[in-house]
Structures are given as C-alpha cells and as structure tokens.
Design an enzyme around this catalytic site. Structure first.
Site, short mmCIF file in Angstrom:
data_model
loop_
_atom_site.label_atom_id
_atom_site.label_comp_id
_atom_site.label_asym_id
_atom_site.label_seq_id
_atom_site.Cartn_x
_atom_site.Cartn_y
_atom_site.Cartn_z
N ASP A 108 -48.48 -13.41 112.07
CA ASP A 108 -48.02 -14.75 111.69
C ASP A 108 -46.74 -14.72 110.85
O ASP A 108 -46.38 -13.69 110.28
CB ASP A 108 -49.11 -15.44 110.84
CG ASP A 108 -50.29 -15.90 111.68
OD1 ASP A 108 -50.36 -15.50 112.88
OD2 ASP A 108 -51.15 -16.63 111.15
N HIS A 132 -46.74 -21.70 115.18
CA HIS A 132 -47.28 -21.67 113.83
C HIS A 132 -46.56 -22.72 112.97
O HIS A 132 -46.48 -22.59 111.75
CB HIS A 132 -47.10 -20.26 113.24
CG HIS A 132 -47.93 -19.99 112.01
ND1 HIS A 132 -49.24 -20.38 111.88
CD2 HIS A 132 -47.64 -19.36 110.84
CE1 HIS A 132 -49.72 -19.99 110.69
NE2 HIS A 132 -48.74 -19.38 110.03
N HIS A 151 -44.31 -24.19 108.08
CA HIS A 151 -45.54 -23.76 107.41
C HIS A 151 -46.14 -24.80 106.45
O HIS A 151 -46.59 -24.46 105.33
CB HIS A 151 -45.28 -22.43 106.66
CG HIS A 151 -46.46 -21.51 106.66
ND1 HIS A 151 -47.41 -21.52 105.66
CD2 HIS A 151 -46.87 -20.55 107.53
CE1 HIS A 151 -48.32 -20.58 105.91
NE2 HIS A 151 -48.01 -19.98 107.05
N HIS A 203 -49.53 -10.22 109.30
CA HIS A 203 -48.29 -10.98 109.07
C HIS A 203 -47.07 -10.08 109.24
O HIS A 203 -47.00 -9.00 108.65
CB HIS A 203 -48.30 -11.59 107.66
CG HIS A 203 -49.41 -12.56 107.45
ND1 HIS A 203 -50.70 -12.14 107.15
CD2 HIS A 203 -49.46 -13.92 107.53
CE1 HIS A 203 -51.48 -13.21 107.04
NE2 HIS A 203 -50.75 -14.31 107.26
NI NI Z 1 -48.93 -18.45 108.05
#
Ligand code: NI
Length: 383
Positions: A210, A260, A264, A349
């Site tokens: 991510d 995503h 954010h 991540h």
């Molecule tokens: Ni995230």
C-alpha cells in the site's frame, strides 16, 4: 623314378604310391651327405674358415651372413633399421616423429648394441618403438543451476530447489585439444510451476503493498522479480501520477494495480463528491481498477455502496505485518507466521516512509510461504 610303377596297376594307385618311395630314398641320401658335412662344419666353424656361413634369424627370417661376421657388420642391413616411436596428441595425430617408445634391437634377449659376436642360430628381434601420447590434464567447471518456470499464469508454486552440477574436461597438455568431457554431477534446476487458475486443494496467498509508489518501490519490485512473484499494489493516485515509470514497470512485470484513493483520507468522513473524486482521479492515472482498499481499513456501508456505484469491490487483508512500525524482519515474520491461512492477503507498505525493513522482509516471507506449501498470486485470484 617312373620305373617303380607296375604296368598292371591302376592310375590312381600309381599316383598315390609314386611320391612315397622316391622321397624316402632321397631323404636317406641327403642325410648321408649332410650329417658328415654338418659335423665337419661344427668342427671347422670355431676356426672361422672362409667359405662357411652363419644363419641368423631376423624377425623370423633366416639370413645368411659370412662366417666371422660381427654384429657391427649387420649395420647396413635394412631389416635391422628401427626407429623410435612418434609422439601423438590426444586426438591421435602425430605431433613429432620422436619422443615415443625407443626402438627394440635385441639379439637373444640382449641389446644388439651390447653384443659383439654373432653366433650361428642367433635370434635377432627388431621392432619400431611405439607411439606415446601427450599428457592429459583435467579441469572441472560448475554447471550452473537455472530457475525454470513451467506453465503459464500468475499463480506461482514452488516445486524443487536446484543444485549446480560438475563437468570435467580432459585436454592435451601441449595441443590443448579436448580428449573428453563428462558430467560427473548432473545439474538440477530450481523449478516453479505457474497456473492461471487455482488448482484443487491449492493454498493461495497474496502479497499486497500500500501507499506507493515511492522511493523504495523499485527495491520491492526487484525482490519480487528475483522470484517472478506477482503482487498487488494498492497505489495512491497522487503518488502514481508522480512515478509513471514505476506504474509502467508494475504493469510490465505482471503485478496487479489497484486503488487506494488519491490522498489517503478516512473514507467514512468524506462527502460523496470527494469520495468519487478520490477514486476516479486515481483510476484515471492507473487506467482503471477493480478493487478499492480504503485507507486505514476505514469502512462502512456507505463506503461500500459508493465503491460499488463506481464498479469497485472493497479489498482488505487477513495478515497485518505491521511493517509500517519499522520492525525488524523477525517481528514482521512473526505476524506472517501467526496469521497466515489459505487465502491469506498479506498487508505491507512500499510507500509513505522508509521501507527498507519491508524490502528485506519480502524474500523471507516468500521463502517461508513456499516452505509452507503456499502458492503466491494476486488479490484477484483470491477474492
Ligand atoms: Ni494506506
């Protein structure tokens, strides 16, 4: 001689009998002469009387030589010429006329050069020397093990580890020609199997990353490329627009690219307009998506409904590695080991912070999953 045949005998009998009696008579006559002559020669020979000869055997052929002849007198005899053997290379080609085994010139088992007298009945053996091949030296080299991917598809299963083999070469010391080569240890290859759809009983797991792309994404991609492992990247639209080359690399290397959001946000706290903008701007950069992973896993029925309205399904995770806490690889692994089940979606991540620990953990996670019998694939094969 014909006088012995009688007039009344048949021709057959005549021819059969005819040679017998005269031969017997002839041998007797010859013996009568030869025996005294031989005796005479025996007594005269040691005195070297002229006119008598000696008989010597040269390679089985009788040769008469004058009485009193010495070994040195035989030097001109062509039958006594013998040369040393040649030198051969490993291919059997003559590289030099000398250097082989020495010629043999023997008289009664002694070297001809060491004998002075030539006695009657002497046995002389003359033989050319045989060839001698050059020396051979041995080298060995490793046969490198390769990694083989059998089949097609984005589900990767480990089949076996490979091991290098060994090959030996035998070369001529001087010619450099290769006499032989042989495999002393066969190579085995590391084998992975690729499937395009899950097989019955196959345990699947997906690595997901991510918040990228970012400065560590290339390193993550390198770690995945080392094993040809496909992964799923839930990217931020704002980062994707900043790193179009990384998005392209992900696509080229068969990874799945999903949504995503753009920047954010907590999706339960944004307006419908902001929600749509967050998703659609990102889709415009990455060329569309099938799954939305809400930042922080923040979701509710509204988020689900808004995503569905845009044709997106929500995608979460089953294993939280907590790599964002910048733990050591061992700590990351402890989460993976504790939480992984068939169908695992593992959260990591590649963007947002220093991701060196994530980069280091990727190959360790992959190896562990393969050891546990998992096949690695993308999210769309699991959801
Ligand atoms: Ni995230």
């Amino acid at each position: 001689m014909n006088a012995h045949s009688g007039p009344g005998q048949s021709r057959t009998t005549e021819t059969r009998r005819r040679p017998r009696r005269p031969r017997t008579g002839r041998i007797a006559v010859l013996c009568a002469f030869i025996v005294p002559l031989a005796a005479l020669a025996f007594f005269l020979a040691p005195t070297g009387h002229a006119g008598l000869t000696k008989v010597v055997q040269v390679n089985g052929t009788a040769i008469s030589v004058p009485s009193g002849a010495r070994v040195s007198d035989l030097a001109e005899l062509s039958a006594l010429v013998a040369r040393d053997g040649p030198t051969l290379d490993v291919a059997g080609d003559v590289t030099a006329l000398e250097g082989g085994l020495p010629a043999v010139r023997h008289l009664d088992g002694l070297s001809l050069d060491d004998v002075y007298h030539l006695r009657d009945g002497a046995v002389i053996t003359v033989r050319h020397g045989g060839p001698v091949a050059e020396r051979i030296y041995r080298q060995s080299e490793e046969i490198p093990s390769e990694t083989v991917y059998a089949g097609e598809g984005n589900i990767v299963s480990f089949v076996q580890w490979g091991a290098p083999g060994q090959r030996e070469f035998y070369d001529g010391m001087f010619s450099g020609k290769r006499a032989a080569s042989l495999v002393t240890t066969p190579v085995t290859h590391t084998v992975y199997r690729l499937d395009s759809t899950p097989q019955p009983g196959q345990k699947l797991a997906a690595l997901t990353f991510d918040d990228g792309p970012g400065t560590h994404t290339h390193s993550v991609l390198d770690a995945l490329a080392a094993r040809h492992i496909p992964a799923t990247f839930f990217v931020l639209g704002s980062s994707a627009s900043a790193y179009p080359d990384i998005i392209q690399r992900m696509r080229d290397e068969g990874h799945e690219i999903e949504n995503h959001t753009w920047s954010h946000p907590w999706l339960t706290k944004v307006s419908a307009e902001t929600f749509n903008s967050q998703i659609q701007r990102t889709n415009a950069v990455i060329g569309g998506s099938r799954y939305l992973r809400p930042p922080y896993g923040d979701t509710n029925s509204t988020v689900r409904a808004r995503a569905a309205a845009l044709g997106l399904q929500l995608a979460f995770w089953t294993v939280d590695t907590r790599d964002w806490e910048r733990q050591e690889v061992e700590a990351i692994m402890s989460h993976v080991k504790a939480e992984t089940q068939p169908g695992a979606i593992i959260l990591m991540h590649d963007g947002g912070d220093n991701r060196l620990q994530t980069v280091a953990a990727v190959p360790v996670i992959i190896d562990w999953l393969f050891e546990q019998g998992y096949s690695l694939t993308t999210v769309d094969q699991i959801l």
